[in-house]
Design a protein around this motif. Sequence first.
Motif, PDB file in Angstrom:
ATOM      1  N   GLN A  90      -7.394  -1.656   7.723  1.00  0.00           N
ATOM      2  CA  GLN A  90      -6.020  -1.576   8.220  1.00  0.00           C
ATOM      3  C   GLN A  90      -5.050  -1.241   7.084  1.00  0.00           C
ATOM      4  O   GLN A  90      -4.191  -0.372   7.228  1.00  0.00           O
ATOM      5  CB  GLN A  90      -5.631  -2.897   8.884  1.00  0.00           C
ATOM      6  N   ILE A  91      -5.182  -1.917   5.961  1.00  0.00           N
ATOM      7  CA  ILE A  91      -4.297  -1.665   4.816  1.00  0.00           C
ATOM      8  C   ILE A  91      -4.509  -0.251   4.290  1.00  0.00           C
ATOM      9  O   ILE A  91      -3.542   0.477   4.034  1.00  0.00           O
ATOM     10  CB  ILE A  91      -4.532  -2.709   3.700  1.00  0.00           C
ATOM     11  N   GLU A  92      -5.768   0.146   4.165  1.00  0.00           N
ATOM     12  CA  GLU A  92      -6.066   1.490   3.675  1.00  0.00           C
ATOM     13  C   GLU A  92      -5.490   2.552   4.611  1.00  0.00           C
ATOM     14  O   GLU A  92      -4.942   3.558   4.161  1.00  0.00           O
ATOM     15  CB  GLU A  92      -7.575   1.667   3.522  1.00  0.00           C
ATOM     16  N   SER A  93      -5.584   2.329   5.900  1.00  0.00           N
ATOM     17  CA  SER A  93      -5.038   3.254   6.884  1.00  0.00           C
ATOM     18  C   SER A  93      -3.513   3.356   6.752  1.00  0.00           C
ATOM     19  O   SER A  93      -2.944   4.452   6.800  1.00  0.00           O
ATOM     20  CB  SER A  93      -5.419   2.794   8.294  1.00  0.00           C
ATOM     21  N   THR A  94      -2.855   2.215   6.573  1.00  0.00           N
ATOM     22  CA  THR A  94      -1.397   2.188   6.383  1.00  0.00           C
ATOM     23  C   THR A  94      -1.011   2.988   5.152  1.00  0.00           C
ATOM     24  O   THR A  94      -0.072   3.787   5.176  1.00  0.00           O
ATOM     25  CB  THR A  94      -0.906   0.727   6.238  1.00  0.00           C
ATOM     26  N   ILE A  95      -1.740   2.786   4.059  1.00  0.00           N
ATOM     27  CA  ILE A  95      -1.451   3.503   2.815  1.00  0.00           C
ATOM     28  C   ILE A  95      -1.688   5.004   3.008  1.00  0.00           C
ATOM     29  O   ILE A  95      -0.838   5.824   2.638  1.00  0.00           O
ATOM     30  CB  ILE A  95      -2.310   2.966   1.649  1.00  0.00           C
ATOM     31  N   LYS A  96      -2.822   5.371   3.612  1.00  0.00           N
ATOM     32  CA  LYS A  96      -3.135   6.790   3.811  1.00  0.00           C
ATOM     33  C   LYS A  96      -2.099   7.479   4.701  1.00  0.00           C
ATOM     34  O   LYS A  96      -1.715   8.626   4.442  1.00  0.00           O
ATOM     35  CB  LYS A  96      -4.537   6.955   4.391  1.00  0.00           C
ATOM     36  N   ASP A  97      -1.635   6.772   5.736  1.00  0.00           N
ATOM     37  CA  ASP A  97      -0.602   7.339   6.611  1.00  0.00           C
ATOM     38  C   ASP A  97       0.678   7.618   5.831  1.00  0.00           C
ATOM     39  O   ASP A  97       1.295   8.671   5.987  1.00  0.00           O
ATOM     40  CB  ASP A  97      -0.308   6.407   7.786  1.00  0.00           C
ATOM     41  N   MET A  98       1.084   6.660   4.980  1.00  0.00           N
ATOM     42  CA  MET A  98       2.308   6.843   4.198  1.00  0.00           C
ATOM     43  C   MET A  98       2.129   7.944   3.155  1.00  0.00           C
ATOM     44  O   MET A  98       3.040   8.740   2.921  1.00  0.00           O
ATOM     45  CB  MET A  98       2.719   5.526   3.530  1.00  0.00           C
ATOM     46  N   LEU A  99       0.957   8.004   2.519  1.00  0.00           N
ATOM     47  CA  LEU A  99       0.690   9.073   1.548  1.00  0.00           C
ATOM     48  C   LEU A  99       0.763  10.438   2.234  1.00  0.00           C
ATOM     49  O   LEU A  99       1.350  11.383   1.683  1.00  0.00           O
ATOM     50  CB  LEU A  99      -0.670   8.877   0.886  1.00  0.00           C
TER      51      LEU A  99
END
Length: 123
Positions: free
Chosen positions: A97-106
């Motif tokens: 979930q955290i990785e997905s949030t970061i990837k979306d923002m990147l």
Amino acid sequence: KLQHGTSDSYLQTINDVIESAQIDKFSKIIIYGAGEVGKAAVKAAKINSLKVACFVDRKKSLWGTNIEEIQVFSLEKALDIYPKVPLLIGSFEFLDQIESTIKDMLAKKELTNQILSTKDLCL
């Protein structure tokens, strides 16, 4: 230093994540998560001569505060200030979930920051 038995159960694992990421490629990191694992990540960063640019946390109540003398920002603000700095996920839970949030923002910001997590140790 780590070999002499630490009471910090997270420190060794986070240190392994940092070491596996070939730290010679960068001099500072952003730590995502200002809780206990994030605080252990600060210690591991110091052991590896890395500067912690800032903490990122999803709790709005922490934004603008300091933890371990390090400022806490939203993910968006941290990436605005530090657009090329790798992010270390300072959590052992909700990694996907955290990785997905970061990837979306990147992706939104068209950035390609490296993301480090305990998942890197399983490769």
